[in-house]
Enzyme design. Structure first.
Site, PDB file in Angstrom:
ATOM      1  N   ASP A  57      -6.116  22.726   8.152  1.00  0.00           N
ATOM      2  CA  ASP A  57      -4.929  22.032   7.719  1.00  0.00           C
ATOM      3  C   ASP A  57      -3.678  22.548   7.912  1.00  0.00           C
ATOM      4  O   ASP A  57      -3.319  23.360   7.306  1.00  0.00           O
ATOM      5  CB  ASP A  57      -5.041  21.390   6.298  1.00  0.00           C
ATOM      6  CG  ASP A  57      -4.040  20.475   5.907  1.00  0.00           C
ATOM      7  OD1 ASP A  57      -2.875  20.167   6.604  1.00  0.00           O
ATOM      8  OD2 ASP A  57      -3.876  19.757   4.726  1.00  0.00           O
ATOM      9  N   SER A 137       8.372  16.577  21.577  1.00  0.00           N
ATOM     10  CA  SER A 137       8.366  15.365  22.358  1.00  0.00           C
ATOM     11  C   SER A 137       9.630  14.920  23.029  1.00  0.00           C
ATOM     12  O   SER A 137      10.672  15.446  22.542  1.00  0.00           O
ATOM     13  CB  SER A 137       8.077  14.347  21.062  1.00  0.00           C
ATOM     14  OG  SER A 137       8.239  13.123  21.589  1.00  0.00           O
ATOM     15  N   TYR A 150       9.900  10.564  12.810  1.00  0.00           N
ATOM     16  CA  TYR A 150       9.231  11.278  13.794  1.00  0.00           C
ATOM     17  C   TYR A 150      10.171  11.856  14.890  1.00  0.00           C
ATOM     18  O   TYR A 150      10.051  13.120  15.194  1.00  0.00           O
ATOM     19  CB  TYR A 150       8.386  10.349  14.302  1.00  0.00           C
ATOM     20  CG  TYR A 150       7.611  10.734  15.572  1.00  0.00           C
ATOM     21  CD1 TYR A 150       6.600  11.616  15.401  1.00  0.00           C
ATOM     22  CD2 TYR A 150       8.021  10.692  16.862  1.00  0.00           C
ATOM     23  CE1 TYR A 150       5.892  12.265  16.432  1.00  0.00           C
ATOM     24  CE2 TYR A 150       7.484  11.323  17.971  1.00  0.00           C
ATOM     25  CZ  TYR A 150       6.168  12.224  17.784  1.00  0.00           C
ATOM     26  OH  TYR A 150       5.481  12.618  18.781  1.00  0.00           O
ATOM     27  N   LYS A 154      10.615  16.068  15.540  1.00  0.00           N
ATOM     28  CA  LYS A 154      10.556  16.718  16.902  1.00  0.00           C
ATOM     29  C   LYS A 154      11.940  17.461  17.396  1.00  0.00           C
ATOM     30  O   LYS A 154      11.831  18.228  18.275  1.00  0.00           O
ATOM     31  CB  LYS A 154      10.000  15.764  18.109  1.00  0.00           C
ATOM     32  CG  LYS A 154       8.709  15.161  17.734  1.00  0.00           C
ATOM     33  CD  LYS A 154       7.561  16.521  17.678  1.00  0.00           C
ATOM     34  CE  LYS A 154       6.129  15.785  17.734  1.00  0.00           C
ATOM     35  NZ  LYS A 154       5.072  17.008  17.551  1.00  0.00           N
TER      36      LYS A 154
END
Length: 246
Positions: A57, A137, A150, A154
């Site tokens: 994890d 990303s 999100y 990134k």
């Protein structure tokens, strides 16, 4: 065989881009630890490519410490660390993302890079060599609406990559990032909200080359940046996006 004799750890290696990177690394001669929160997925990819599976994890310090210990027991010090594990929240207005969703995205996408740095950087510095590759990303360069947190995670990873590269360069450690566009991975449906022909067409219309990133694309780019062919490249966040960010 650009990675012949090298050792590598790929987080999130049980599927998607991580599996593509792990496969390409083995093809290039590396020995790979396939690390994933899904132990069965890690085992399946490792069995396929002749790698070593480890359950981890990446958002938990004790789990990352165990990954470092198990990898050291398998092949000694890692030459290459790929921080690929990542998640997103479903598309929705920024104020509707729950605190639990926000915390999970930032833990997996950002805190994990800090935790792996704590676990692996000291040995790389002591040895005077190492390569870290962060999978960021295009969302961190050209954000899409309704994926706000999100996108932010990134963007953080891209800045962290550059900061790590500057600090670690005197110690012989290179740090780069890859910015894929949405790809044929388990996260695709989450990015789009729903996986329908109409939603796919809408996404593809924003990519000049007209297709999604694939695990093969990311594997090829990762193999280059982690090889000696790129030994003068550090602090780069390279788009693998078919022209999405132009």
């Amino acid at each position: 065989m650009r990675l012949d004799g090298k050792t590598a750890i790929v987080t999130g290696g049980g599927s998607g881009f991580g599996a593509g990177i792990a496969r390409r690394f083995v093809e290039e001669g590396a020995r790979v630890v396939v690390a994933d929160i899904n132990a069965e997925a890690a085992r399946q990819v490792a069995d396929e490519i002749g790698g070593d599976p480890v359950q981890v994890d990446v958002g938990a310090a004790d789990s990352v410490a165990r990954l470092a210990a198990e990898a050291k027991a398998i092949f000694g010090l890692a030459d290459i660390l790929v921080n690929n594990a990542g998640i997103t929240h479903l598309p929705k207005p920024m104020e509707e993302v729950t605190e639990e969703e926000f915390d999970r995205v930032l833990t997996v996408n950002a805190k994990s890079v800090y935790l792996t740095a704590r676990a692996f950087v000291p040995a790389m510095k002591a040895r005077g060599s190492g390569i870290i590759l962060n999978i960021a990303s295009t969302a961190g360069v050209s954000p899409r609406p309704n994926l706000n947190w999100y996108n932010a995670s990134k963007g953080w990873m891209i800045t962290a990559t550059k900061a790590m590269a500057v600090e670690l360069a005197p110690h012989g450690v290179r740090v780069n990032a890859l910015n894929p566009v949405a790809g044929e991975t388990p996260l695709l449906a989450s990015f789009m909200g729903e996986d329908t022909p109409e939603m796919r067409a809408k996404f593809l219309a924003t990519i000049p080359l007209g297709r999604f990133s694939t695990p093969r694309d990311l594997g090829a780019a990762a193999a280059f940046l982690c090889s000696d062919d790129a030994d003068m490249i550090t602090g780069v966040a390279m788009e693998v996006d078919g022209g999405r960010c132009i």
